[in-house]
Design an enzyme around this catalytic site. Structure first.
Site, PDB file in Angstrom:
ATOM      1  N   LYS A  46     -27.000 -13.273  15.495  1.00 11.29           N
ATOM      2  CA  LYS A  46     -25.953 -14.056  15.117  1.00 11.29           C
ATOM      3  C   LYS A  46     -26.465 -15.290  14.415  1.00 11.29           C
ATOM      4  CE  LYS A  46     -22.827 -16.925  17.853  1.00 11.29           C
ATOM      5  NZ  LYS A  46     -21.435 -16.823  16.910  1.00 11.29           N
ATOM      6  N   CYS A 130     -18.608 -17.296   6.399  1.00  6.21           N
ATOM      7  CA  CYS A 130     -17.925 -17.588   7.461  1.00  6.21           C
ATOM      8  C   CYS A 130     -16.521 -18.421   7.227  1.00  6.21           C
ATOM      9  CB  CYS A 130     -18.692 -18.217   8.436  1.00  6.21           C
ATOM     10  SG  CYS A 130     -18.214 -18.583  10.111  1.00  6.21           S
TER      11      CYS A 130
END
EC number: 1.3.-.-
Lengths: 302, 258
Positions: A46, A130
């Site tokens: 992550k 993102c």
């Protein structure tokens, strides 16, 4: 015997199935009891930033038709914590370690990459896509000049092969792909989430605290396939394809569109053995069609 | 691999309506490992592929010997509506048991505070706690599980209009009927939990709250269900996951957004 393996920038992959960053816990600990992590082609960690990030306020998750929208916002404990506490766990497993890195400034990205130089990770995935962080993130990934520049800058400080993860939220994804290739990227991963929104009509409010978030899941697969196909015809570097992969057939579709490897994302949240099911599905397809090497079907669509 | 939770197919033994929109479902699966603590929950999965995410449902009661789980849930959307239509011998995909549970060590005077559909997970808790239980249950209108709770302690009920029990809320009842308490256990809507936290702080009673947040996976993979929990760091808190770090937290550590 089927050959599922390949090499990207000197890194050997035993098979094409990886995890999509942010959908596999921080480093995969939550999945250890469901699957043998060593069976994966790679664990993609992550997103990690220089300092710990809180992420966004809740609610962060909304289900949509055949998908979900998230606005988690790259919550993580920072690169030093990763090196100190998470590397040991990852090194126990016989699979490649790819670390997704995030930052608010180019210097932050570079510093995270620098600190990973002396670790045993195999590759870095540069997250310039993102949609859930205000600074950095997608801002770098939607402008070709900035995408090329940040790729170059990070490439100059890292001793690891560099993957750049592309955002689908652009007018022409091939332009960005060309830019990161020019910047020195060794590989492209795509696609990150599509920007979406859901409104609770009874409360007359957006479902997510952040109002908008990233749409993932099978709902976005056709967009991802189209973009992987377009980019594979544009650049020479390999592509890791993702976006709504739920089974082996979906993965084969990405490979035929031009992907070298595939990453499983949202499916992990619904089915913790999804990665292994995808791998089994790929093997079954190869067996059914008497395919001995995945390269024989890679990018076969004109 | 150490397997403590699994996604299995469970058989529906019973599914009945308790009150409007609230269902009691009993499921059974021989494959489940019954290392259960009250406060834990299960994931139920829809058969409709357009609904990807599991629905977290709290466990109301457990019959370990017969491998049966009783779930009480409210119909709030398409997923729970599908579950309400399941009948005896139907099957459902289920993952169990998820999250942490309540600490059961207390042997003194226990206060159990439930609100609405937060009430069911407190039944197995009441059954397993040692010591004396005073149980305070608040509902908007329709009440349920009252007789079951009565087996395990003194039950006090509050509803908004006073049609059942007393008019008011659980805090009103606690102010009226609690003389001494060693620990409070609570599950219910956020407003009620905030009030319970305040009551516990004012009266210097240790309290545990079971929180709810929108979840993605239910087992810690998506980091979707964050809540602020006090921690000794620069910021004074850390974002923790309701699904694996919770749903049960110490009340004094929960930072509700003001």
């Amino acid at each position: 015997m089927s050959n599922l393996g390949f090499n990207i920038a000197g890194v050997e992959f035993k098979n094409p199935v990886m995890t999509a960053s942010g959908t596999f816990g921080s480093v995969g600990k939550e999945f250890e009891q469901f699957i043998d992590l060593s069976s994966l082609g790679a664990i993609v960690v992550k997103g990690i930033s220089l300092d710990p990030w809180d992420g966004n306020n809740s609610p962060r998750i909304a289900e949509t038709y055949g998908g979900m929208i998230n606005s988690v916002g790259l919550q993580n404990d920072g690169v030093d914590n990763f090196i100190k506490n998470d590397m040991k766990f990852l090194q126990k497993h016989d699979t490649n370690i790819i670390v997704n890195i995030a930052g608010k400034t180019v210097d932050e990205y570079k510093e995270v990459a620098r600190r990973l130089n002396d670790t045993d990770i195999d590759m870095i995935e540069l997250n310039i896509s993102c949609p859930n962080v205000k600074e950095g993130g997608v801002a770098f990934g939607t402008n070709a000049l900035m995408a090329e520049s940040i790729t170059k800058e990070v490439k100059s400080v890292t001793n690891k092969p560099l993957i750049v993860k592309l955002s689908p939220n652009v007018t022409d994804i091939t332009e960005i792909a060309r830019a990161v290739e020019n910047g020195g990227a060794d590989c492209i991963s795509m696609i990150n989430t599509l920007i979406g929104m859901k409104i609770d009509i009874h409360r007359r409010k957006p479902v997510l605290f952040n109002k908008i978030g990233g749409l993932s899941g099978p709902a976005i697969k056709p967009v991802a396939i189209r973009m992987v196909h377009q980019v594979s015809k544009t650049v020479k570097i390999p592509i890791i394809g993702m976006g709504g992969i739920m089974n082996g057939e979906d993965a084969i579709e990405f490979i035929m569109a031009g992907a070298t490897g595939v990453a499983v994302g949202t499916a992990n949240l619904i089915n913790p053995t999804a990665t292994m099911d995808v791998l089994d599905g790929i093997k079954k397809y190869m067996n059914d069609y008497n395919i001995t090497d995945l390269s024989s079907i890679r990018g076969i669509i004109d | 691999m150490c397997v403590t939770k699994k996604k299995v197919i469970a058989k529906i033994l019973k599914n009945e309506i308790l009150v409007d929109n609230v269902y009691k479902m009993v499921v059974k699966s021989e494959e489940l490992i019954f290392d259960f603590k009250p406060g834990q929950f299960v994931n139920l999965y829809s058969k409709d592929k357009s609904m990807l995410l599991p629905r977290p449902i709290s466990v109301c009661e457990i019959d370990e010997e017969n491998k049966e789980i009783t779930l009480v849930f409210m119909v709030v959307g398409k997923g729970t509506e599908e579950f309400s239509r399941l009948r005896e011998n139907d099957e459902v995909y289920l993952m169990a048991f998820l999250g942490n549970g309540f600490d059961l060590e207390c042997e003194g005077e226990n206060i159990i505070v439930g609100g609405g559909v937060g009430t069911p997970p407190l039944l197995e808790l009441a059954k397993r706690l040692k010591g004396n239980n005073k149980i305070f249950l608040g509902f908007r209108k329709d009440v349920y599980l009252i007789d079951e709770f009565k087996k395990y302690g003194e039950v006090y009920v509050a509803t908004e209009d006073g049609e059942h029990g007393e008019k008011g809320n659980v805090i009103d009842l606690m102010n009226k009927y609690v003389e001494k308490a060693d620990r409070i256990y609570s599950c219910g809507p956020k407003g009620m939990l905030k009030a319970v936290k305040e009551y516990a702080a004012n009266n210097k009673i240790e309290a545990y709250l079971s929180l709810e947040e929108r979840m993605g996976c239910g087992f810690g993979a998506c980091v979707g269900c964050a809540v602020k929990i006090k921690e000794d760091n620069d910021k004074g808190y850390k974002n923790k996951k309701v699904c694996v770090d919770g749903p049960v937290f110490k009340a004094c550590e929960v930072m509700f957004d003001e």
